[in-house]
Write a protein that holds these residues in place. Structure first.
Motif, PDB file in Angstrom:
ATOM      1  N   ASP A 195       0.840  -1.180   0.000  1.00 12.01           N
ATOM      2  CA  ASP A 195       0.000   0.000   0.000  1.00 12.01           C
ATOM      3  C   ASP A 195       0.888   1.247   0.000  1.00 12.01           C
ATOM      4  O   ASP A 195       1.954   1.259   0.616  1.00 12.01           O
ATOM      5  N   VAL A 196       0.431   2.300  -0.691  1.00 10.08           N
ATOM      6  CA  VAL A 196       1.188   3.553  -0.709  1.00 10.08           C
ATOM      7  C   VAL A 196       0.246   4.716  -0.409  1.00 10.08           C
ATOM      8  O   VAL A 196      -0.962   4.628  -0.643  1.00 10.08           O
ATOM      9  N   ALA A 197       0.819   5.790   0.110  1.00 10.31           N
ATOM     10  CA  ALA A 197       0.053   7.003   0.402  1.00 10.31           C
ATOM     11  C   ALA A 197       0.817   8.200  -0.139  1.00 10.31           C
ATOM     12  O   ALA A 197       1.998   8.383   0.146  1.00 10.31           O
ATOM     13  N   ASP A 224     -11.320   0.146  -7.080  1.00  9.49           N
ATOM     14  CA  ASP A 224     -11.597   0.373  -5.659  1.00  9.49           C
ATOM     15  C   ASP A 224     -10.334   0.261  -4.808  1.00  9.49           C
ATOM     16  O   ASP A 224     -10.390   0.418  -3.584  1.00  9.49           O
ATOM     17  N   ARG A 225      -9.182   0.025  -5.449  1.00  2.09           N
ATOM     18  CA  ARG A 225      -7.923   0.050  -4.693  1.00  2.09           C
ATOM     19  C   ARG A 225      -7.454   1.491  -4.452  1.00  2.09           C
ATOM     20  O   ARG A 225      -6.577   1.723  -3.639  1.00  2.09           O
ATOM     21  N   PHE A 226      -8.042   2.410  -5.206  1.00  2.68           N
ATOM     22  CA  PHE A 226      -7.672   3.819  -5.097  1.00  2.68           C
ATOM     23  C   PHE A 226      -8.667   4.538  -4.180  1.00  2.68           C
ATOM     24  O   PHE A 226      -9.885   4.428  -4.358  1.00  2.68           O
ATOM     25  N   PHE A 227      -8.110   5.301  -3.254  1.00  2.00           N
ATOM     26  CA  PHE A 227      -8.940   6.002  -2.275  1.00  2.00           C
ATOM     27  C   PHE A 227      -8.301   7.355  -1.990  1.00  2.00           C
ATOM     28  O   PHE A 227      -7.093   7.450  -1.829  1.00  2.00           O
ATOM     29  N   GLN A 236      -4.086   0.852  -2.567  1.00  2.00           N
ATOM     30  CA  GLN A 236      -3.908  -0.414  -1.841  1.00  2.00           C
ATOM     31  C   GLN A 236      -3.516  -1.518  -2.816  1.00  2.00           C
ATOM     32  O   GLN A 236      -3.897  -1.503  -3.992  1.00  2.00           O
ATOM     33  N   ARG A 237      -2.769  -2.454  -2.300  1.00  2.00           N
ATOM     34  CA  ARG A 237      -2.383  -3.654  -3.079  1.00  2.00           C
ATOM     35  C   ARG A 237      -1.905  -3.242  -4.473  1.00  2.00           C
ATOM     36  O   ARG A 237      -2.457  -3.652  -5.493  1.00  2.00           O
ATOM     37  N   ASP A 239      -0.045   0.580 -11.907  1.00  2.00           N
ATOM     38  CA  ASP A 239      -0.234   1.808 -11.141  1.00  2.00           C
ATOM     39  C   ASP A 239       0.979   2.745 -11.273  1.00  2.00           C
ATOM     40  O   ASP A 239       0.919   3.900 -10.826  1.00  2.00           O
ATOM     41  N   SER A 240       2.058   2.250 -11.847  1.00  2.00           N
ATOM     42  CA  SER A 240       3.259   3.082 -12.024  1.00  2.00           C
ATOM     43  C   SER A 240       2.934   4.266 -12.923  1.00  2.00           C
ATOM     44  O   SER A 240       2.470   4.104 -14.057  1.00  2.00           O
TER      45      SER A 240
END
Lengths: 117, 114
Positions: free
Chosen positions: A18-20, A63-66, A80-81, A86-87
């Motif tokens: 997960d990244v923020a 839905d992995r993006f929030f 998430q995950r 996603d790069s």
């Protein structure tokens, strides 16, 4: 500072982590936007906040993006995950115009370059 | 579908010569039109916008753009290019109606040689 600030500037993560990503908009700007810019492409809209309200999240790819902006200033985009697709560079922009459709320019941060290994 | 097209991936001009970076759009209604510039590893910087009125708009750093409604174009121009103008240029449209926010073209790399 006077401009939009994003951190970190670079982020490397392993697939599945997960990244923020953080965005600090120009002080007083009501509107905040997140964009995803793939290599060699123009930015693509992800989501829009007016103050703390997320009024449009139609561009979030899964839905992995929030994203959140709990106090109407700093915003965080969480993935998430993470997957290799996603790069990209994630750009944040703010505007003092109230509304997603605006004739006022958006002010962009320098982005976070995310690499998923 | 609403879209923005920048037909040239790269534009090469000699310093001192005029430059044109092309943009066409496909958006219904009366959109707002923008040009942004991006330098390496930096975010986008606003250059100019067209909202309504005079079809020729002037912006930062000596750039201007001409709106042509019949051709749905918004080409970026500069009378005399500088080496420092070398960068990636994006045309963008705000549909001014229900839909997404800014829609960007894929960008045109401008290279100005000395």
């Amino acid at each position: 500072g006077a401009g939009v600030s994003q951190s970190p500037r670079y982020k490397v993560a392993k697939r599945g982590q997960d990244v923020a990503l953080r965005c600090d908009p120009i002080s007083g700007h009501v509107s905040l936007f997140w964009y995803q810019q793939a290599l060699g492409q123009g930015p693509e809209f992800l989501t829009y906040f007016q103050n703390e309200a997320q009024l449009d999240k139609s561009g979030l790819p899964s839905d992995r993006f929030f994203a959140e902006r709990p106090e109407g200033s700093v915003s965080t985009l969480k993935i998430q995950r993470t997957q290799q697709e996603d790069s990209a560079v994630y750009l944040c922009a703010s505007s003092d115009h109230r509304g997603i459709y605006s004739n006022q320019p958006q002010h962009f941060g320098d982005g976070t370059r995310l690499s998923i290994l | 579908a609403q879209s923005v097209a920048q037909p040239e991936d790269q534009v090469n001009v000699a310093e001192g010569n005029p430059l044109t970076v092309k943009c066409t759009y496909s958006v219904s209604g009366n959109p707002y039109l923008f040009w942004y510039v991006q330098y390496p590893n930096r975010g986008l910087q606003f250059l100019l916008k067209y909202i309504t009125g005079d079809n020729l708009v002037k912006g930062s750093y000596g750039f201007e753009a001409e709106f042509n409604k019949s051709q749905t174009s918004f080409h970026l121009k500069k009378p005399s290019a500088l080496v420092s103008d070398s960068a990636l240029y994006f045309c963008a449209v705000s549909p001014n109606q229900a839909g997404t926010a800014l829609i960007f073209g894929k960008g045109t790399t401008l290279s100005v040689s000395s």
